[in-house]
Write a protein that holds these residues in place. Structure first.
Motif, PDB file in Angstrom:
ATOM      1  N   ASN A 114       0.814  -1.186   0.033  1.00 17.38           N
ATOM      2  CA  ASN A 114      -0.148  -0.161   0.044  1.00 17.38           C
ATOM      3  C   ASN A 114       1.069   1.153  -0.118  1.00 17.38           C
ATOM      4  O   ASN A 114       1.482   1.696   1.099  1.00 17.38           O
ATOM      5  CB  ASN A 114      -0.957  -0.107   1.152  1.00 17.38           C
ATOM      6  N   MET A 115       1.132   1.987  -1.144  1.00 12.09           N
ATOM      7  CA  MET A 115       1.992   2.871  -1.220  1.00 12.09           C
ATOM      8  C   MET A 115       1.578   4.212  -0.547  1.00 12.09           C
ATOM      9  O   MET A 115       2.258   5.081  -0.440  1.00 12.09           O
ATOM     10  CB  MET A 115       2.116   3.318  -2.863  1.00 12.09           C
ATOM     11  N   ARG A 116       0.369   4.276   0.041  1.00  7.67           N
ATOM     12  CA  ARG A 116      -0.052   5.465   1.071  1.00  7.67           C
ATOM     13  C   ARG A 116       0.445   5.241   2.433  1.00  7.67           C
ATOM     14  O   ARG A 116       0.562   6.249   3.176  1.00  7.67           O
ATOM     15  CB  ARG A 116      -1.508   5.489   1.109  1.00  7.67           C
ATOM     16  N   ASN A 117       0.913   4.008   2.558  1.00  8.57           N
ATOM     17  CA  ASN A 117       1.358   3.753   4.280  1.00  8.57           C
ATOM     18  C   ASN A 117       2.977   4.642   4.375  1.00  8.57           C
ATOM     19  O   ASN A 117       3.752   4.684   3.438  1.00  8.57           O
ATOM     20  CB  ASN A 117       1.781   2.218   4.154  1.00  8.57           C
ATOM     21  N   LYS A 118       2.773   5.032   5.514  1.00 10.23           N
ATOM     22  CA  LYS A 118       4.104   6.021   5.982  1.00 10.23           C
ATOM     23  C   LYS A 118       5.470   5.134   5.977  1.00 10.23           C
ATOM     24  O   LYS A 118       6.292   5.574   5.788  1.00 10.23           O
ATOM     25  CB  LYS A 118       3.935   6.390   7.626  1.00 10.23           C
ATOM     26  N   LYS A 119       5.430   3.632   6.257  1.00  7.06           N
ATOM     27  CA  LYS A 119       6.398   2.994   5.913  1.00  7.06           C
ATOM     28  C   LYS A 119       7.398   3.154   4.595  1.00  7.06           C
ATOM     29  O   LYS A 119       8.517   2.976   4.679  1.00  7.06           O
ATOM     30  CB  LYS A 119       6.354   1.369   6.327  1.00  7.06           C
ATOM     31  N   TRP A 120       6.711   3.716   3.636  1.00  3.71           N
ATOM     32  CA  TRP A 120       7.318   3.821   2.323  1.00  3.71           C
ATOM     33  C   TRP A 120       8.110   5.199   2.285  1.00  3.71           C
ATOM     34  O   TRP A 120       8.679   5.550   1.278  1.00  3.71           O
ATOM     35  CB  TRP A 120       6.623   3.577   1.300  1.00  3.71           C
ATOM     36  N   GLU A 121       7.797   6.201   3.407  1.00  3.94           N
ATOM     37  CA  GLU A 121       8.213   7.642   3.166  1.00  3.94           C
ATOM     38  C   GLU A 121       9.533   7.782   2.900  1.00  3.94           C
ATOM     39  O   GLU A 121       9.947   8.783   2.272  1.00  3.94           O
ATOM     40  CB  GLU A 121       7.595   8.383   4.426  1.00  3.94           C
ATOM     41  N   THR A 122      10.331   7.194   3.669  1.00  8.76           N
ATOM     42  CA  THR A 122      11.995   7.151   3.554  1.00  8.76           C
ATOM     43  C   THR A 122      12.547   5.990   2.710  1.00  8.76           C
ATOM     44  O   THR A 122      13.710   5.838   2.808  1.00  8.76           O
ATOM     45  CB  THR A 122      12.618   7.366   4.716  1.00  8.76           C
ATOM     46  N   ASP A 123      11.801   5.333   2.101  1.00  8.15           N
ATOM     47  CA  ASP A 123      12.142   4.075   1.465  1.00  8.15           C
ATOM     48  C   ASP A 123      12.667   4.301  -0.044  1.00  8.15           C
ATOM     49  O   ASP A 123      11.919   4.521  -0.823  1.00  8.15           O
ATOM     50  CB  ASP A 123      11.333   2.795   1.515  1.00  8.15           C
ATOM     51  N   PHE A 124      13.981   4.868  -0.316  1.00  4.27           N
ATOM     52  CA  PHE A 124      14.427   5.081  -1.667  1.00  4.27           C
ATOM     53  C   PHE A 124      14.741   4.047  -2.423  1.00  4.27           C
ATOM     54  O   PHE A 124      15.395   4.314  -3.597  1.00  4.27           O
ATOM     55  CB  PHE A 124      15.420   6.378  -1.378  1.00  4.27           C
ATOM     56  N   SER A 125      14.515   2.740  -2.071  1.00  2.82           N
ATOM     57  CA  SER A 125      14.839   1.806  -3.153  1.00  2.82           C
ATOM     58  C   SER A 125      13.688   1.782  -4.168  1.00  2.82           C
ATOM     59  O   SER A 125      12.677   2.336  -4.007  1.00  2.82           O
ATOM     60  CB  SER A 125      14.805   0.427  -2.184  1.00  2.82           C
ATOM     61  N   PRO A 126      14.398   1.012  -5.173  1.00  2.60           N
ATOM     62  CA  PRO A 126      13.257   1.001  -6.247  1.00  2.60           C
ATOM     63  C   PRO A 126      11.885   0.295  -6.097  1.00  2.60           C
ATOM     64  O   PRO A 126      11.753  -0.425  -5.003  1.00  2.60           O
ATOM     65  CB  PRO A 126      13.873  -0.053  -7.454  1.00  2.60           C
ATOM     66  N   ILE A 127      10.824   0.737  -6.647  1.00  2.00           N
ATOM     67  CA  ILE A 127       9.542   0.186  -6.412  1.00  2.00           C
ATOM     68  C   ILE A 127       9.645  -1.307  -6.423  1.00  2.00           C
ATOM     69  O   ILE A 127       9.066  -2.034  -5.453  1.00  2.00           O
ATOM     70  CB  ILE A 127       8.422   0.529  -7.661  1.00  2.00           C
ATOM     71  N   GLU A 128      10.329  -2.006  -7.381  1.00  4.57           N
ATOM     72  CA  GLU A 128      10.725  -3.430  -7.600  1.00  4.57           C
ATOM     73  C   GLU A 128      11.841  -3.529  -8.181  1.00  4.57           C
ATOM     74  O   GLU A 128      11.841  -3.261  -9.335  1.00  4.57           O
ATOM     75  CB  GLU A 128       9.590  -4.278  -8.057  1.00  4.57           C
ATOM     76  N   ALA A 129      12.745  -3.932  -7.288  1.00  7.26           N
ATOM     77  CA  ALA A 129      14.406  -4.193  -8.028  1.00  7.26           C
ATOM     78  C   ALA A 129      14.299  -4.825  -9.291  1.00  7.26           C
ATOM     79  O   ALA A 129      15.082  -4.664 -10.297  1.00  7.26           O
ATOM     80  CB  ALA A 129      15.209  -4.410  -6.965  1.00  7.26           C
ATOM     81  N   ASP A 130      13.691  -6.064  -9.338  1.00  7.34           N
ATOM     82  CA  ASP A 130      13.758  -6.955 -10.512  1.00  7.34           C
ATOM     83  C   ASP A 130      12.221  -6.973 -11.224  1.00  7.34           C
ATOM     84  O   ASP A 130      11.916  -8.109 -11.478  1.00  7.34           O
ATOM     85  CB  ASP A 130      14.106  -8.432  -9.996  1.00  7.34           C
ATOM     86  N   GLY A 131      11.791  -6.019 -11.306  1.00  6.54           N
ATOM     87  CA  GLY A 131      10.207  -5.723 -11.677  1.00  6.54           C
ATOM     88  C   GLY A 131      10.291  -5.905 -13.179  1.00  6.54           C
ATOM     89  O   GLY A 131      11.355  -6.072 -13.768  1.00  6.54           O
TER      90      GLY A 131
END
Length: 188
Positions: free
Chosen positions: A104-121
């Motif tokens: 869920n991209m609205r969750n706060k847990k992603w706020e400072t996660d600068f990794s790719p959406i999906e590294a091997d997407g």
């Protein structure tokens, strides 16, 4: 044109409809009326019932279904084709389907996660944008958020179907599928 098997979750009506549809010798056959709120166990039961009757040499199209798990379960039961609004509708609302689960991209847990959406997407957007940036776009109500999420989800669905095909051809779908169901249904 694909005639559509109907009958809700009533086995006798589904069987009667499937027999009638199978007798038409169409280019393919559709299974309808199973994506409007029925319990998934009933949906799977009706798919199995219908696919025992529909010809195996013609495509079987399950209309309006569904989640990545529904697709894998449908494939296991003999379904060849799917359509659904879920990858784009859920994407527009911030839900991202990945090989490792649902985000869920609205969750706060992603706020400072600068990794790719999906590294091997499966799509260029997966490594072009970070989780933090996509979250920011959703919170800023930028239309780009919905576009990125929809592109990602559609690419993921295509990847999932392609992987299922590879494992069917390799003869190990029944081993791969339970592992994949567990992965894609995890909440991240």
């Amino acid at each position: 044109m694909f005639p559509i098997v109907q009958g809700c979750v009533y086995p006798d009506l589904r069987k009667q409809s499937a027999e009638f549809i199978a007798s038409k010798n169409a280019d393919g056959n559709a299974i309808g009326g199973l994506a409007v709120g029925e319990p998934v166990d009933k949906m799977y039961e009706m798919i199995e019932l219908v696919n025992e009757i529909l010809p195996t040499d013609k495509p079987r199209y399950l209309m309006g279904v569904g989640t990545p798990v529904n697709i894998l379960e449908g494939i296991e039961r003999g379904v060849d084709m799917f359509d659904c609004v879920m990858p784009t509708r859920n994407g527009r609302n911030g839900m991202i389907f990945t090989k490792d689960g649902i985000m869920n991209m609205r969750n706060k847990k992603w706020e400072t996660d600068f990794s790719p959406i999906e590294a091997d997407g499966a799509s260029y957007v997966d490594t072009l944008y970070s989780k933090a940036y996509l979250r920011h776009l959703f919170h800023a109500q930028e239309l780009l958020a919905m576009q990125i999420a929809s592109i990602h989800n559609l690419a993921f669905y295509l990847w999932l179907a392609g992987e299922a095909r590879k494992h069917i051809i390799a003869g190990d779908f029944s081993i791969w599928k339970p592992m994949m169901v567990k992965r894609v249904s995890t909440r991240l």
